[in-house]
Design a protein around this motif. Structure first.
Motif, PDB file in Angstrom:
ATOM      1  N   SER A 183      32.466  19.842 -35.753  1.00  0.00           N
ATOM      2  CA  SER A 183      32.257  20.235 -37.147  1.00  0.00           C
ATOM      3  C   SER A 183      32.395  19.002 -38.045  1.00  0.00           C
ATOM      4  N   ALA A 184      31.637  18.995 -39.108  1.00  0.00           N
ATOM      5  CA  ALA A 184      31.614  17.839 -40.007  1.00  0.00           C
ATOM      6  C   ALA A 184      32.991  17.587 -40.616  1.00  0.00           C
ATOM      7  N   GLY A 185      33.692  18.637 -40.985  1.00  0.00           N
ATOM      8  CA  GLY A 185      35.016  18.477 -41.576  1.00  0.00           C
ATOM      9  C   GLY A 185      36.007  17.872 -40.602  1.00  0.00           C
ATOM     10  N   PHE A 186      35.980  18.331 -39.353  1.00  0.00           N
ATOM     11  CA  PHE A 186      36.870  17.801 -38.320  1.00  0.00           C
ATOM     12  C   PHE A 186      36.589  16.316 -38.100  1.00  0.00           C
ATOM     13  N   ALA A 187      35.312  15.963 -38.090  1.00  0.00           N
ATOM     14  CA  ALA A 187      34.940  14.562 -37.889  1.00  0.00           C
ATOM     15  C   ALA A 187      35.364  13.704 -39.078  1.00  0.00           C
ATOM     16  N   ARG A 188      35.006  14.117 -40.290  1.00  0.00           N
ATOM     17  CA  ARG A 188      35.285  13.301 -41.480  1.00  0.00           C
ATOM     18  C   ARG A 188      36.768  13.233 -41.830  1.00  0.00           C
ATOM     19  N   ASN A 189      37.475  14.338 -41.643  1.00  0.00           N
ATOM     20  CA  ASN A 189      38.868  14.397 -42.085  1.00  0.00           C
ATOM     21  C   ASN A 189      39.880  13.949 -41.041  1.00  0.00           C
ATOM     22  N   TYR A 190      39.508  14.012 -39.760  1.00  0.00           N
ATOM     23  CA  TYR A 190      40.490  13.669 -38.738  1.00  0.00           C
ATOM     24  C   TYR A 190      39.985  12.609 -37.758  1.00  0.00           C
ATOM     25  N   LEU A 191      38.881  12.880 -37.096  1.00  0.00           N
ATOM     26  CA  LEU A 191      38.444  12.009 -36.008  1.00  0.00           C
ATOM     27  C   LEU A 191      38.041  10.608 -36.472  1.00  0.00           C
ATOM     28  N   ILE A 192      37.243  10.517 -37.515  1.00  0.00           N
ATOM     29  CA  ILE A 192      36.789   9.204 -37.989  1.00  0.00           C
ATOM     30  C   ILE A 192      37.936   8.404 -38.614  1.00  0.00           C
ATOM     31  N   PRO A 193      38.777   8.991 -39.492  1.00  0.00           N
ATOM     32  CA  PRO A 193      39.899   8.209 -40.038  1.00  0.00           C
ATOM     33  C   PRO A 193      40.886   7.729 -38.965  1.00  0.00           C
ATOM     34  N   GLN A 194      41.025   8.478 -37.888  1.00  0.00           N
ATOM     35  CA  GLN A 194      41.927   8.086 -36.806  1.00  0.00           C
ATOM     36  C   GLN A 194      41.258   7.114 -35.832  1.00  0.00           C
ATOM     37  N   SER A 195      40.003   6.762 -36.073  1.00  0.00           N
ATOM     38  CA  SER A 195      39.203   5.873 -35.211  1.00  0.00           C
ATOM     39  C   SER A 195      39.079   6.414 -33.789  1.00  0.00           C
ATOM     40  N   LEU A 196      38.985   7.732 -33.675  1.00  0.00           N
ATOM     41  CA  LEU A 196      38.814   8.356 -32.368  1.00  0.00           C
ATOM     42  C   LEU A 196      37.342   8.507 -32.003  1.00  0.00           C
ATOM     43  N   VAL A 197      36.476   8.502 -33.019  1.00  0.00           N
ATOM     44  CA  VAL A 197      35.040   8.666 -32.795  1.00  0.00           C
ATOM     45  C   VAL A 197      34.272   7.758 -33.747  1.00  0.00           C
ATOM     46  N   MET A 198      32.976   7.637 -33.464  1.00  0.00           N
ATOM     47  CA  MET A 198      32.071   7.026 -34.429  1.00  0.00           C
ATOM     48  C   MET A 198      30.848   7.922 -34.527  1.00  0.00           C
ATOM     49  N   GLU A 199      30.260   7.940 -35.690  1.00  0.00           N
ATOM     50  CA  GLU A 199      29.107   8.799 -35.913  1.00  0.00           C
ATOM     51  C   GLU A 199      27.963   8.362 -35.001  1.00  0.00           C
ATOM     52  N   ALA A 200      27.244   9.335 -34.461  1.00  0.00           N
ATOM     53  CA  ALA A 200      26.162   9.046 -33.516  1.00  0.00           C
ATOM     54  C   ALA A 200      24.857   8.781 -34.260  1.00  0.00           C
ATOM     55  N   ASN A 201      24.811   7.674 -35.015  1.00  0.00           N
ATOM     56  CA  ASN A 201      23.562   7.290 -35.682  1.00  0.00           C
ATOM     57  C   ASN A 201      22.806   6.308 -34.778  1.00  0.00           C
ATOM     58  N   ASP A 202      21.640   5.854 -35.205  1.00  0.00           N
ATOM     59  CA  ASP A 202      20.797   5.006 -34.353  1.00  0.00           C
ATOM     60  C   ASP A 202      21.499   3.718 -33.926  1.00  0.00           C
TER      61      ASP A 202
END
Length: 149
Positions: free
Chosen positions: A22-41
């Motif tokens: 979910s976008a909220g889970f990614a933006r609010n938790y995963l990305i700030p914690q550097s656990l993921v990166m957005e799957a762009n090109d």
């Protein structure tokens, strides 16, 4: 939102996988914690280039975990405990006690990796599971004996 996992995340996936979260889970938790990166090109190109290195590294970790598990399964562990008149152990053998027993035999194990349904409170042979990696679990035999023997 599609993301690339930088590390193993419980209930989401393993490092290097592309997952939909979910976008909220990614933006609010995963990305700030550097656990993921957005799957762009751009990130997908980087991921494809580094994927082989990550898989080779993961295989090395799994193989070393298997070696340690094999050595521990081949070893014999003994716990000497005080026993009362009725044949029961004073106290019990906990994960912290098991960590000390393993360290005395030359194995470093985190107590969180020991899978013990309940503390050991009886004399005899017991089987204990130790998780070295999510894919590698060792079955270790422990003999609990009277310290006077």
């Amino acid at each position: 939102m599609k993301v690339i996992l930088k590390s193993d995340i419980a209930n989401v996936g393993r490092q290097g996988e592309i997952k939909e979260v979910s976008a909220g889970f990614a933006r609010n938790y995963l990305i700030p914690q550097s656990l993921v990166m957005e799957a762009n090109d751009l990130n997908l190109k980087i991921w494809k280039r580094e994927r082989g290195i990550l898989e080779k590294h993961r295989e090395e970790i799994i193989n070393s975990a298997r070696e340690i598990a094999f050595k521990m399964e081949a070893s014999k562990f003994t716990a000497k405990v005080k026993i009362g008149e009725n044949g029961k152990i004073f106290g019990s053998i906990t994960t912290a006690t098991l960590v000390k027993i393993f360290e005395d035999n030359g194995f470093k194990v985190n107590k969180r990796d020991i899978i013990l349904s309940d503390n050991i409170k009886e004399i005899g042979d017991h089987e204990i599971s130790v998780r070295f990696h999510p894919e590698v679990v060792a079955k270790i035999k422990l003999s609990v004996i009277n310290e006077k023997e």
